[in-house]
Write a protein that holds these residues in place. Structure first.
Motif, PDB file in Angstrom:
ATOM      1  N   TRP A  63       5.486 -23.152  28.103  1.00 28.18           N
ATOM      2  CA  TRP A  63       6.105 -24.092  27.170  1.00 28.18           C
ATOM      3  C   TRP A  63       5.054 -24.802  26.328  1.00 28.18           C
ATOM      4  O   TRP A  63       5.269 -25.073  25.146  1.00 28.18           O
ATOM      5  CB  TRP A  63       6.957 -25.104  27.936  1.00 28.18           C
ATOM      6  CG  TRP A  63       8.135 -24.494  28.616  1.00 28.18           C
ATOM      7  CD1 TRP A  63       8.406 -24.492  29.959  1.00 28.18           C
ATOM      8  CD2 TRP A  63       9.204 -23.781  28.003  1.00 28.18           C
ATOM      9  NE1 TRP A  63       9.560 -23.818  30.216  1.00 28.18           N
ATOM     10  CE2 TRP A  63      10.087 -23.373  29.032  1.00 28.18           C
ATOM     11  CE3 TRP A  63       9.512 -23.440  26.680  1.00 28.18           C
ATOM     12  CZ2 TRP A  63      11.251 -22.644  28.786  1.00 28.18           C
ATOM     13  CZ3 TRP A  63      10.672 -22.704  26.423  1.00 28.18           C
ATOM     14  CH2 TRP A  63      11.518 -22.323  27.469  1.00 28.18           C
ATOM     15  N   VAL A  66       3.826 -22.215  23.658  1.00 27.66           N
ATOM     16  CA  VAL A  66       4.851 -22.032  22.620  1.00 27.66           C
ATOM     17  C   VAL A  66       4.964 -23.282  21.759  1.00 27.66           C
ATOM     18  O   VAL A  66       5.048 -23.215  20.525  1.00 27.66           O
ATOM     19  CB  VAL A  66       6.215 -21.688  23.258  1.00 27.66           C
ATOM     20  CG1 VAL A  66       7.314 -21.672  22.203  1.00 27.66           C
ATOM     21  CG2 VAL A  66       6.145 -20.341  23.968  1.00 27.66           C
ATOM     22  N   GLY A  67       4.949 -24.453  22.421  1.00 29.77           N
ATOM     23  CA  GLY A  67       5.044 -25.704  21.674  1.00 29.77           C
ATOM     24  C   GLY A  67       3.856 -25.926  20.759  1.00 29.77           C
ATOM     25  O   GLY A  67       4.003 -26.391  19.631  1.00 29.77           O
ATOM     26  N   THR A 159      11.095 -27.370  17.445  1.00 30.67           N
ATOM     27  CA  THR A 159      10.872 -26.525  18.624  1.00 30.67           C
ATOM     28  C   THR A 159       9.768 -27.099  19.497  1.00 30.67           C
ATOM     29  O   THR A 159       9.856 -27.076  20.736  1.00 30.67           O
ATOM     30  CB  THR A 159      10.499 -25.093  18.187  1.00 30.67           C
ATOM     31  OG1 THR A 159      11.587 -24.534  17.436  1.00 30.67           O
ATOM     32  CG2 THR A 159      10.208 -24.209  19.394  1.00 30.67           C
ATOM     33  N   CYS A 163       9.953 -28.025  23.469  1.00 33.95           N
ATOM     34  CA  CYS A 163       9.015 -27.449  24.433  1.00 33.95           C
ATOM     35  C   CYS A 163       8.300 -28.533  25.237  1.00 33.95           C
ATOM     36  O   CYS A 163       8.012 -28.332  26.429  1.00 33.95           O
ATOM     37  CB  CYS A 163       7.993 -26.571  23.701  1.00 33.95           C
ATOM     38  SG  CYS A 163       8.659 -25.007  23.092  1.00 33.95           S
ATOM     39  N   LEU A 166      10.697 -29.384  28.009  1.00 39.73           N
ATOM     40  CA  LEU A 166      10.827 -28.347  29.026  1.00 39.73           C
ATOM     41  C   LEU A 166       9.567 -28.253  29.889  1.00 39.73           C
ATOM     42  O   LEU A 166       9.648 -28.119  31.116  1.00 39.73           O
ATOM     43  CB  LEU A 166      11.117 -27.005  28.360  1.00 39.73           C
ATOM     44  CG  LEU A 166      12.489 -26.917  27.675  1.00 39.73           C
ATOM     45  CD1 LEU A 166      12.574 -25.672  26.803  1.00 39.73           C
ATOM     46  CD2 LEU A 166      13.600 -26.912  28.711  1.00 39.73           C
ATOM     47  N   GLY A 167       8.397 -28.321  29.256  1.00 39.45           N
ATOM     48  CA  GLY A 167       7.157 -28.255  30.023  1.00 39.45           C
ATOM     49  C   GLY A 167       6.918 -29.491  30.863  1.00 39.45           C
ATOM     50  O   GLY A 167       6.381 -29.412  31.976  1.00 39.45           O
ATOM     51  N   THR A 175       1.201 -29.787  30.166  1.00 39.34           N
ATOM     52  CA  THR A 175       1.892 -29.279  28.979  1.00 39.34           C
ATOM     53  C   THR A 175       1.182 -29.749  27.711  1.00 39.34           C
ATOM     54  O   THR A 175       0.974 -28.974  26.775  1.00 39.34           O
ATOM     55  CB  THR A 175       3.356 -29.744  28.963  1.00 39.34           C
ATOM     56  OG1 THR A 175       4.034 -29.228  30.113  1.00 39.34           O
ATOM     57  CG2 THR A 175       4.072 -29.253  27.709  1.00 39.34           C
TER      58      THR A 175
END
Length: 277
Positions: A63, A66-67, A159, A163, A166-167, A175
């Motif tokens: 995450w 991706v973030g 997004t 993320c 979520l992380g 994260t």
């Protein structure tokens, strides 16, 4: 506590953007972004070395990566859009990235009452209006490409917020570290492609440090807000950073507030009051 942390993130992000905007008048915008992100990476790496080892198990790294890439792509798209089109068109569209964490939160089951829904809607509309949308029509508003860049910026930055949430459910600290590793990697590749100017006047270096630390702090505050409450609420409140930016410009630079911005600030405050109630 979620409301306080999310609003603190909003104020910190807004102050960071205000300083970054001033620095971008003296340096290429991509230099400001790369250097400030690098400062944030050094800072968060130090924290991880002191209190974050050994690395915890879980998908925080996914995450975070991706973030970080989404954030890097979003910032690149935002600055590219601002270079081609008018701020009053590009910035409000990019600000709609708040819809991404809101939708993710609602799909995941965040409860919404009529009062809370009205507050969220008012806050989103207020944030967009505070960005200074050009509602008069006419004139040169930029081509379709600038609007496409603004949409991509909204998706990327929104997004990244999702993320972070979520992380952070695994590890907020790690994260944030993974995000900075990924974003700095993306921007360094960009710098190599665009042959970014690296000569930085000594007097501007402290400002870059402040921007990097402020951006990192805001993301950390947002991470804590999402782990203590609902993503939809934290995302909306944290996305009100344009209000802080335009108020600082009004107070410190004596920039005139347009009527639509005054309406936006009032709507955002009303939305915050409804959410808090």
């Amino acid at each position: 506590m979620t409301i306080v942390l999310a609003l603190a993130a909003s104020v910190t992000w807004g102050a960071s953007d205000f300083i970054a905007g001033i620095l971008s008048g003296r340096l290429p915008a991509r230099t400001v972004v790369i250097c400030s992100q690098a400062v944030a990476l050094v800072a968060i790496s130090g924290v991880v070395l002191v209190v974050g080892l050994p690395l915890p198990p879980g998908p925080w790294w996914l995450w975070g990566a991706v973030g970080g890439v989404a954030e890097g792509a979003g910032l690149l798209a935002l600055y590219s859009g601002l270079a081609r089109g008018r701020m009053g068109i590009v910035t409000p569209i990019a600000g709609l990235g708040v819809l991404v964490p809101v939708v993710v939160g609602l799909v995941r089951g965040d409860p919404v009452t009529v009062l809370l829904g009205a507050g969220i809607l008012l806050a989103i509309v207020g944030g967009v209006l505070a960005s200074g949308p050009e509602v008069e029509g006419g004139g040169e508003g930029g081509d379709a490409t600038s609007i496409l860049y603004a949409v991509l910026a909204a998706l990327g930055l929104g997004t990244a917020m999702a993320c972070v949430d979520l992380g952070s459910r695994v590890s907020g600290l790690h994260t944030l570290w993974a995000m900075r590793v990924a974003s700095v990697g993306v921007f360094l590749l960009l710098a190599l492609v665009l042959t970014t100017r690296w000569r930085i006047p000594r007097g501007l270096a402290p400002g870059l440090v402040v921007v990097g630390i402020a951006d990192l702090s805001a993301t950390a505050l947002f991470s804590m807000a999402t782990t203590r409450g609902h993503l939809s609420i934290a995302g909306v409140l944290a996305s009100l950073y344009p209000v802080t930016t335009i108020l600082l410009a009004w107070l410190l630079l004596r920039e005139r507030l347009r009527p639509v911005q005054v309406v936006g600030v009032a709507a955002a405050l009303a939305g915050i009051a409804l959410i808090a109630s």
